[in-house]
Design a protein around this motif. Structure first.
Motif, mmCIF file in Angstrom:
data_model
loop_
_atom_site.group_PDB
_atom_site.id
_atom_site.type_symbol
_atom_site.label_atom_id
_atom_site.label_comp_id
_atom_site.label_asym_id
_atom_site.label_seq_id
_atom_site.Cartn_x
_atom_site.Cartn_y
_atom_site.Cartn_z
ATOM 1 N N PRO A 65 125.963 57.528 -48.874
ATOM 2 C CA PRO A 65 127.245 56.959 -48.442
ATOM 3 C C PRO A 65 128.139 57.918 -47.667
ATOM 4 C CG PRO A 65 126.752 56.320 -50.710
ATOM 5 C CD PRO A 65 125.725 57.344 -50.327
ATOM 6 N N GLN A 66 127.965 59.242 -47.850
ATOM 7 C CA GLN A 66 128.810 60.172 -47.083
ATOM 8 C C GLN A 66 128.488 60.109 -45.583
ATOM 9 O OE1 GLN A 66 128.477 64.073 -48.928
ATOM 10 N NE2 GLN A 66 129.083 63.247 -50.918
ATOM 11 N N ALA A 67 127.300 59.558 -45.237
ATOM 12 C CA ALA A 67 126.926 59.449 -43.816
ATOM 13 C C ALA A 67 127.119 58.019 -43.314
ATOM 14 C CB ALA A 67 125.476 59.890 -43.631
ATOM 15 N N ILE A 68 128.037 57.288 -43.919
ATOM 16 C CA ILE A 68 128.200 55.859 -43.610
ATOM 17 C C ILE A 68 128.523 55.618 -42.132
ATOM 18 C CG2 ILE A 68 130.661 55.725 -44.314
ATOM 19 C CD1 ILE A 68 127.880 53.101 -44.872
ATOM 20 N N HIS A 69 129.263 56.538 -41.517
ATOM 21 C CA HIS A 69 129.598 56.338 -40.099
ATOM 22 C C HIS A 69 128.351 56.480 -39.220
ATOM 23 C CE1 HIS A 69 133.656 55.811 -41.161
ATOM 24 N NE2 HIS A 69 133.929 57.072 -41.411
ATOM 25 N N ARG A 70 127.383 57.311 -39.671
ATOM 26 C CA ARG A 70 126.124 57.440 -38.907
ATOM 27 C C ARG A 70 125.271 56.188 -39.118
ATOM 28 N NH1 ARG A 70 121.482 60.112 -40.599
ATOM 29 N NH2 ARG A 70 122.636 61.460 -42.010
ATOM 30 N N PHE A 71 125.198 55.705 -40.382
ATOM 31 C CA PHE A 71 124.378 54.513 -40.668
ATOM 32 C C PHE A 71 125.009 53.243 -40.092
ATOM 33 C CE2 PHE A 71 123.028 57.079 -44.507
ATOM 34 C CZ PHE A 71 121.742 57.299 -44.049
ATOM 35 N N GLY A 72 126.328 53.216 -40.036
ATOM 36 C CA GLY A 72 127.028 52.039 -39.519
ATOM 37 C C GLY A 72 127.082 50.884 -40.501
ATOM 38 N N GLY A 73 126.758 51.115 -41.761
ATOM 39 C CA GLY A 73 126.841 50.057 -42.772
ATOM 40 C C GLY A 73 125.955 50.405 -43.964
ATOM 41 N N TYR A 74 126.136 49.682 -45.064
ATOM 42 C CA TYR A 74 125.367 49.953 -46.285
ATOM 43 C C TYR A 74 124.046 49.186 -46.215
ATOM 44 C CZ TYR A 74 129.636 52.163 -47.882
ATOM 45 O OH TYR A 74 130.736 53.000 -47.985
ATOM 46 N N ARG A 75 123.072 49.714 -45.423
ATOM 47 C CA ARG A 75 121.813 48.991 -45.183
ATOM 48 C C ARG A 75 120.640 49.686 -45.843
ATOM 49 N NH1 ARG A 75 123.544 49.393 -39.826
ATOM 50 N NH2 ARG A 75 124.984 47.696 -39.349
ATOM 51 N N VAL A 76 119.602 48.878 -46.173
ATOM 52 C CA VAL A 76 118.374 49.429 -46.756
ATOM 53 C C VAL A 76 117.742 50.406 -45.761
ATOM 54 C CG1 VAL A 76 116.076 48.827 -47.623
ATOM 55 C CG2 VAL A 76 118.040 47.347 -48.145
ATOM 56 N N GLN A 77 117.300 51.554 -46.259
ATOM 57 C CA GLN A 77 116.710 52.612 -45.423
ATOM 58 C C GLN A 77 115.192 52.679 -45.646
ATOM 59 O OE1 GLN A 77 118.799 54.494 -43.282
ATOM 60 N NE2 GLN A 77 120.159 52.849 -43.966
ATOM 61 N N GLY A 78 114.476 53.230 -44.671
ATOM 62 C CA GLY A 78 113.045 53.528 -44.854
ATOM 63 C C GLY A 78 112.130 52.344 -44.642
ATOM 64 N N ARG A 79 112.518 51.385 -43.808
ATOM 65 C CA ARG A 79 111.674 50.194 -43.615
ATOM 66 C C ARG A 79 110.651 50.369 -42.489
ATOM 67 N NH1 ARG A 79 115.930 45.415 -45.059
ATOM 68 N NH2 ARG A 79 114.893 44.764 -46.972
ATOM 69 N N THR A 80 110.891 51.329 -41.578
ATOM 70 C CA THR A 80 109.893 51.564 -40.525
ATOM 71 C C THR A 80 108.994 52.721 -40.978
ATOM 72 O OG1 THR A 80 111.219 53.227 -39.400
ATOM 73 C CG2 THR A 80 111.583 50.941 -38.741
ATOM 74 N N LYS A 81 107.838 52.850 -40.305
ATOM 75 C CA LYS A 81 106.889 53.903 -40.701
ATOM 76 C C LYS A 81 107.531 55.290 -40.573
ATOM 77 C CE LYS A 81 102.349 55.740 -39.865
ATOM 78 N NZ LYS A 81 101.833 56.435 -38.732
ATOM 79 N N THR A 82 108.248 55.490 -39.447
ATOM 80 C CA THR A 82 108.871 56.807 -39.223
ATOM 81 C C THR A 82 109.932 57.088 -40.284
ATOM 82 O OG1 THR A 82 108.677 56.234 -36.892
ATOM 83 C CG2 THR A 82 109.940 58.202 -37.405
ATOM 84 N N ALA A 83 110.756 56.071 -40.564
ATOM 85 C CA ALA A 83 111.840 56.281 -41.525
ATOM 86 C C ALA A 83 111.279 56.491 -42.934
ATOM 87 C CB ALA A 83 112.786 55.093 -41.494
ATOM 88 N N ALA A 84 110.222 55.739 -43.258
ATOM 89 C CA ALA A 84 109.613 55.877 -44.584
ATOM 90 C C ALA A 84 108.993 57.266 -44.739
ATOM 91 C CB ALA A 84 108.554 54.792 -44.796
ATOM 92 N N GLN A 85 108.288 57.710 -43.682
ATOM 93 C CA GLN A 85 107.654 59.037 -43.745
ATOM 94 C C GLN A 85 108.720 60.136 -43.874
ATOM 95 O OE1 GLN A 85 104.192 59.627 -43.842
ATOM 96 N NE2 GLN A 85 105.046 61.589 -44.546
ATOM 97 N N ARG A 86 109.849 59.917 -43.169
ATOM 98 C CA ARG A 86 110.918 60.914 -43.241
ATOM 99 C C ARG A 86 111.445 61.025 -44.688
ATOM 100 N NH1 ARG A 86 114.165 59.439 -39.192
ATOM 101 N NH2 ARG A 86 115.637 58.335 -40.533
ATOM 102 N N LEU A 87 111.579 59.884 -45.354
ATOM 103 C CA LEU A 87 112.074 59.927 -46.734
ATOM 104 C C LEU A 87 111.083 60.627 -47.663
ATOM 105 C CD1 LEU A 87 113.802 56.431 -47.047
ATOM 106 C CD2 LEU A 87 114.888 58.685 -47.122
ATOM 107 N N VAL A 88 109.772 60.353 -47.440
ATOM 108 C CA VAL A 88 108.747 61.027 -48.266
ATOM 109 C C VAL A 88 108.863 62.542 -48.049
ATOM 110 C CG1 VAL A 88 106.261 61.359 -48.606
ATOM 111 C CG2 VAL A 88 107.175 59.045 -48.229
ATOM 112 N N ASP A 89 108.983 62.964 -46.798
ATOM 113 C CA ASP A 89 109.072 64.399 -46.484
ATOM 114 C C ASP A 89 110.343 65.019 -47.067
ATOM 115 O OD1 ASP A 89 106.748 64.010 -45.107
ATOM 116 O OD2 ASP A 89 107.672 64.022 -43.108
ATOM 117 N N GLU A 90 111.446 64.283 -46.983
ATOM 118 C CA GLU A 90 112.718 64.813 -47.509
ATOM 119 C C GLU A 90 112.632 64.999 -49.023
ATOM 120 O OE1 GLU A 90 115.696 62.072 -46.066
ATOM 121 O OE2 GLU A 90 116.062 63.340 -44.308
ATOM 122 N N ALA A 91 112.002 64.016 -49.694
ATOM 123 C CA ALA A 91 111.863 64.109 -51.159
ATOM 124 C C ALA A 91 111.086 65.373 -51.516
ATOM 125 C CB ALA A 91 111.156 62.861 -51.695
ATOM 126 N N HIS A 92 110.019 65.652 -50.775
ATOM 127 C CA HIS A 92 109.214 66.844 -51.081
ATOM 128 C C HIS A 92 109.957 68.131 -50.736
ATOM 129 C CE1 HIS A 92 105.570 65.116 -52.700
ATOM 130 N NE2 HIS A 92 105.913 64.060 -51.983
#
Ligand code: KIV
Length: 300
Positions: free
Chosen positions: A140-167
């Motif tokens: 939520p601190q990056a809400i201005h970048r996201f532009g709204g409270y939307r589900v993240q990680g639905r595309t392959k690139t976004a999902a892979q980025r989340l997996v990498d960030e978690a690790h």
């Protein structure tokens, strides 16, 4: 509960319960109910302070509320949020602010938002003896970048980025990760691939634990206020409070509250002596009655 307990719970297959708490009273109640982790979240800004995002929240705000939560907690692990821009300007700034929340506030863990970019900061905090919980997905601190409270990680690139960030956060030494608003199968995949526990909010049932904002979970809203899809209301406290306050107002206006049951008495002879100039027995009895006022207030 300690930061290390979280990892042990994951290893033993025990689910972690986490709730936000912002004051002494809610902390006492949630701790008594056996909640494992109390989060003094920067959601404070929206549900307690009335801002329209978490961005205006300061370290001083979190510190003040963390102290109250710590005073109300005996067993639970207390996690305090590092608010917007309180850990990204420099390593020194992050260390100083985290130390305030832990040393002056009494929190045992700090939480911060972000992935790879904050991993070196996480490592520095952990190295200095301050356990860190990460937070990825919808941050939520990056809400201005996201532009709204939307589900993240639905595309392959976004999902892979989340997996990498978690690790990256696990490798940096984070003791647990909040996954916010990501698809349930992606959260399941991340959870299975980490040794540290994941704590989901809008991330499905396969995380190692769940966190909710207390106001959403307790239904502490007006009937027309927004409730997020990921929240389940276990009570309707907003309606209970509205009903009680309406009844109180009606009774005060009608003169039916207070009654004798909520009132205090005094000796008739002292009342009768009021206004008389005599400083004798009745005067002394009056002083004794005044000295006893404190006890009366507590119903003794
Ligand atoms: O601030 C907060 O309450 C949070 C939860 C939504 C995880 O970060």
């Amino acid at each position: 509960m300690t930061a290390a307990s979280l990892r042990r719970m994951k290893a033993q297959g025990e689910r972690i319960t986490m709730l936000t708490a912002y004051d002494y009273r809610s902390a006492r109640l949630f701790d008594a109910a056996g909640v494992d982790v109390l989060l003094v979240g920067d959601s404070l800004g929206m549900v307690v302070l009335g801002y329209d995002s978490t961005i205006p929240v300061t370290v001083d705000d979190i510190l003040h509320h963390t102290r109250a939560v710590v005073r109300g907690t005996q067993r639970a692990l207390v996690v305090a949020d590092l608010p917007f821009m309180s850990y990204t300007i420099s390593r020194e700034q992050a260390l100083t602010n985290a130390a305030r929340l832990i040393q002056d506030g009494g929190a045992q863990v700090v939480k911060l938002e972000g992935g790879r970019a904050v991993a070196p900061t996480v490592a520095a905090l952990v190295e200095s003896g301050m356990p860190v919980m990460g937070h990825i997905g919808l941050t939520p601190q990056a809400i201005h970048r996201f532009g709204g409270y939307r589900v993240q990680g639905r595309t392959k690139t976004a999902a892979q980025r989340l997996v990498d960030e978690a690790h990256a956060l696990e490798d940096a030494g984070a003791c647990a990760l909040v996954l916010e608003l990501i698809p349930a199968p992606l959260a399941a995949r991340i959870t299975a691939s980490l040794k540290i526990p994941t704590i989901g909010i809008g991330a499905g049932p396969h995380c190692d634990g769940q966190v909710q904002v207390m106001h959403d979970m307790l239904g502490l809203q007006l009937p027309d206020e927004f409730i997020p899809k990921h929240a389940k209301q276990y009570a309707g406290l907003g309606e209970v409070i509205l009903g009680a306050v309406l009844r109180y107002g009606d009774e005060v206006r009608a003169g039916t509250f207070p009654t004798e049951a909520q009132s205090f008495t005094m000796e008739e002879r002292i009342l009768a002596a009021l206004g008389q100039s005599d400083d004798g027995d009745a005067g002394r009895a009056g002083e004794a009655a005044i000295a006893g006022d404190d006890e009366d207030r507590h119903g003794v």
